[in-house]
Design an enzyme around this catalytic site. Structure first.
Site, PDB file in Angstrom:
ATOM      1  CE  LYS A  85      30.065 121.661 -59.253  1.00  0.00           C
ATOM      2  NZ  LYS A  85      29.439 120.348 -59.584  1.00  0.00           N
ATOM      3  CB  CYS A 104      22.181 119.968 -60.365  1.00  0.00           C
ATOM      4  SG  CYS A 104      23.046 119.119 -59.018  1.00  0.00           S
TER       5      CYS A 104
HETATM    6  O1  OXC Z   1      24.512 119.101 -62.639  1.00  0.00           O
HETATM    7  C1  OXC Z   1      25.154 118.286 -61.949  1.00  0.00           C
HETATM    8  N1  OXC Z   1      25.242 117.011 -62.351  1.00  0.00           N
HETATM    9  C2  OXC Z   1      25.841 116.063 -61.616  1.00  0.00           C
HETATM   10  O2  OXC Z   1      25.829 114.879 -62.001  1.00  0.00           O
HETATM   11  N2  OXC Z   1      26.461 116.413 -60.451  1.00  0.00           N
HETATM   12  C3  OXC Z   1      26.662 117.772 -60.139  1.00  0.00           C
HETATM   13  C4  OXC Z   1      26.612 118.046 -58.651  1.00  0.00           C
HETATM   14  O3  OXC Z   1      26.064 117.213 -57.902  1.00  0.00           O
HETATM   15  O4  OXC Z   1      27.098 119.110 -58.266  1.00  0.00           O
HETATM   16  N3  OXC Z   1      25.773 118.668 -60.809  1.00  0.00           N
END
Ligand code: OXC
Length: 313
Positions: A45, A132
């Site tokens: 993540k 993001c």
């Molecule tokens: O880079 C991202 N893409 C997404 O679609 N969601 C996550 C997030 O919101 O953490 N981050």
């Protein structure tokens, strides 16, 4: 028989599939499950320096044609994921190289995390998430071309380990051209196309309501909704970037056929997000079987025989 063997950065993975950052990769339990699945490797993540709660829930919603999310980068913090990947290297020295994602809230925070990766024993691949769409008040770096060039310039003053960038979808040839001309200036090992299509809106007609809480229901779209855009971005960068910069295809991969289409556009590794969220890690067994069936029906024994060979009319 068809082989899915994929060589990326001088390492041959048994197949091109892995998770998309953010899905099934937030903690040790999820990462171990990925590592023990038919996924060829995994990505963590996106981390920020410190643990982050993220946006208020509900913030992820599966819908018939995909997903909408506004997670807001909830994560256990940089050190948690760095410890995980380094412990894994010690546990499994012959394990497939893992991917490590960072998404700082500022240029400086990104530089700080990348310096720590550079100085660490991590021997895998780092992904700088510049796309993001869900942190309120933080516009996407990759939609600001001056900032994109500035951050990459500063990163490559010290970073010598393999680095890729996670890009948002672009929708205009002028943007493909400008983004590619910036990216071609740097020794990136890949670009990952695409992140979610930012700030979509999904409505529950019965409740006459949005379905996620953050940002009045606006969130990043994933799944079937975004495959045509993902394919276009994979193809646009495959045809514009130096061949040394590989493409990771992400977006709308639900079946072996979707995977085949991304490979035809020029992708090397393939990431699965929304469908992994819906099905769990068994999705990799299914998609690999389906891709092999398609290749065998078409008479292909390796992916190289058709990668990037999309025909035009
Ligand atoms: O880079 C991202 N893409 C997404 O679609 N969601 C996550 C997030 O919101 O953490 N981050």
């Amino acid at each position: 028989p068809a082989s899915l063997a994929t060589t990326f950065l001088n390492h041959t993975y048994e197949n091109p599939f892995m998770n998309a950052s953010g899905v099934h990769c937030k903690d040790t339990k999820e990462l171990n499950e990925l590592d023990n699945s038919k996924s060829s490797t995994f990505i963590t993540k996106s981390s920020t320096s410190l643990k982050r709660e993220g946006n208020p829930e509900p913030r992820y919603f599966s819908v018939p044609l995909g997903s909408i999310n506004s997670m807001g980068l909830p994560n256990e913090g940089f050190n948690y994921y760095l410890k995980y990947v380094i412990d894994r290297q010690q546990r499994m020295p012959k394990g497939n190289p893992a991917f490590f994602s960072v998404a700082g809230m500022s240029v400086d925070e990104n530089l700080k995390m990348l310096k720590a990766v550079q100085d660490s024993d991590f021997n895998g691949v780092t992904e700088l998430n510049l796309s993001c769409p869900n942190v309120p008040g933080k516009p996407q770096v990759a939609y600001d071309f001056d900032l994109l060039g500035e951050i990459l310039q500063k990163v490559f003053e010290f970073f010598t380990k393999p680095l890729g960038v996670k890009l948002p979808p672009y929708f205009d040839f002028a943007h493909f051209d400008t983004a590619a001309s910036i990216l071609n200036r740097f020794p990136l090992v890949y670009v990952n196309c695409i992140n979610s299509i930012g700030n979509g809106l999904y409505i529950d007609i019965e409740k006459e309501s949005v379905v996620i809480k953050p940002k009045n229901g606006f969130g990043g779209l994933g799944g079937e909704y975004i495959k045509p855009t993902a394919l276009a971005n994979v193809r646009a960068f495959y045809t514009r970037l130096n061949p040394s910069i590989k493409i990771i295809g992400t977006g709308g991969i639900r079946t072996g056929g979707d995977a085949f289409e991304h490979l035809l556009c020029g992708a090397t590794m393939l990431q699965v997000g929304t469908e992994l969220y819906k099905e769990g890690v068994s999705v990799f067994d299914r998609i690999e079987r389906e891709l092999k069936e398609i290749m065998e029906k078409k008479g292909y024994t390796s992916i190289e025989q058709f990668r990037g060979k999309l025909r035009t009319l």
